[in-house]
Scaffold this motif. Structure first.
Motif, PDB file in Angstrom:
ATOM      1  N   HIS A  35     -19.455  65.550  25.432  1.00 10.66           N
ATOM      2  CA  HIS A  35     -20.470  64.966  26.308  1.00 10.66           C
ATOM      3  C   HIS A  35     -21.139  66.096  27.056  1.00 10.66           C
ATOM      4  O   HIS A  35     -20.535  66.742  27.894  1.00 10.66           O
ATOM      5  N   GLU A  71     -25.661  58.166  24.305  1.00 13.98           N
ATOM      6  CA  GLU A  71     -25.254  57.462  25.520  1.00 13.98           C
ATOM      7  C   GLU A  71     -25.437  58.394  26.710  1.00 13.98           C
ATOM      8  O   GLU A  71     -25.375  59.613  26.565  1.00 13.98           O
ATOM      9  N   HIS A  89     -17.571  52.689  22.011  1.00 13.22           N
ATOM     10  CA  HIS A  89     -16.338  53.249  22.578  1.00 13.22           C
ATOM     11  C   HIS A  89     -16.422  53.222  24.100  1.00 13.22           C
ATOM     12  O   HIS A  89     -17.473  52.948  24.665  1.00 13.22           O
ATOM     13  N   HIS A  91     -14.609  55.299  27.832  1.00 18.29           N
ATOM     14  CA  HIS A  91     -14.399  56.684  28.240  1.00 18.29           C
ATOM     15  C   HIS A  91     -13.198  56.903  29.143  1.00 18.29           C
ATOM     16  O   HIS A  91     -12.812  56.013  29.900  1.00 18.29           O
ATOM     17  N   ASP A 102     -13.916  60.210  24.647  1.00 15.81           N
ATOM     18  CA  ASP A 102     -14.076  58.877  24.079  1.00 15.81           C
ATOM     19  C   ASP A 102     -12.706  58.238  23.876  1.00 15.81           C
ATOM     20  O   ASP A 102     -11.794  58.901  23.378  1.00 15.81           O
TER      21      ASP A 102
HETATM   22 ZN   LIG Z   1     -18.776  58.898  24.607  1.00 15.31          ZN
END
Ligand SMILES: [Zn+2]
Ligand SMILES: [Zn+2]
Length: 143
Positions: A35, A71, A89, A91, A102
């Motif tokens: 991320h 996302e 998914h 987090h 994830d």
């Molecule tokens: Zn994610």
């Protein structure tokens, strides 16, 4: 779906394939599960495309979020982060290293509002965040 190239994914969402868009999406696919902040991505991609502007990366990320390819995770202490969205998914957020991971919690799909909340709110998405320490940080003392 899982094996689609960056180009195919852009086209499938009705986005024109530009070198910049392809570069951003390719890198996010290569490191699926990471991320990124927009600045981290910009920094990483400038080596491949020196004229890539910071604002362009921000715009591309906003587009990818809009069409559902990426996302956007809200800022916690640091910056907003972006990840590739290959499959639904949830987090886990590590409060020590401040990274997002994830996770696929069983039972999450069955989560729903009950009365009286069900009558008051129209749910469009469920985003579950687990917080704590990742395996690397579990032995460390908090800052
Ligand atoms: Zn994610
Ligand atoms: Zn950690």
């Amino acid at each position: 779906m899982e094996n689609m190239s960056a180009e195919e994914r852009l086209r499938a969402q009705g986005l024109r394939v530009t070198p910049q868009r392809r570069l951003v999406l390719e890198r996010m696919l290569q490191e699926a599960g990471r991320h990124w902040t927009a600045d981290e991505l910009h920094e990483a991609l400038r080596a491949q495309l020196s004229e890539l502007a910071r604002g362009t990366v921000y715009n591309i990320l906003a587009e990818l979020v809009r069409v559902g390819l990426a996302e956007e995770l809200p800022a916690r202490e640091g910056s907003v982060r972006y990840g590739i969205r290959l499959a639904p998914h949830h987090h886990f957020y590590c409060e020590i290293c401040r990274l997002w991971f994830d996770v696929l919690p069983p039972g999450a799909d069955a989560l729903a509002l009950a009365a009286p909340d069900r009558e008051r709110f129209h749910v469009e998405a469920v985003d579950i965040v687990f917080r704590g320490r990742c395996a690397v940080c579990v032995g460390r003392t908090p800052r």
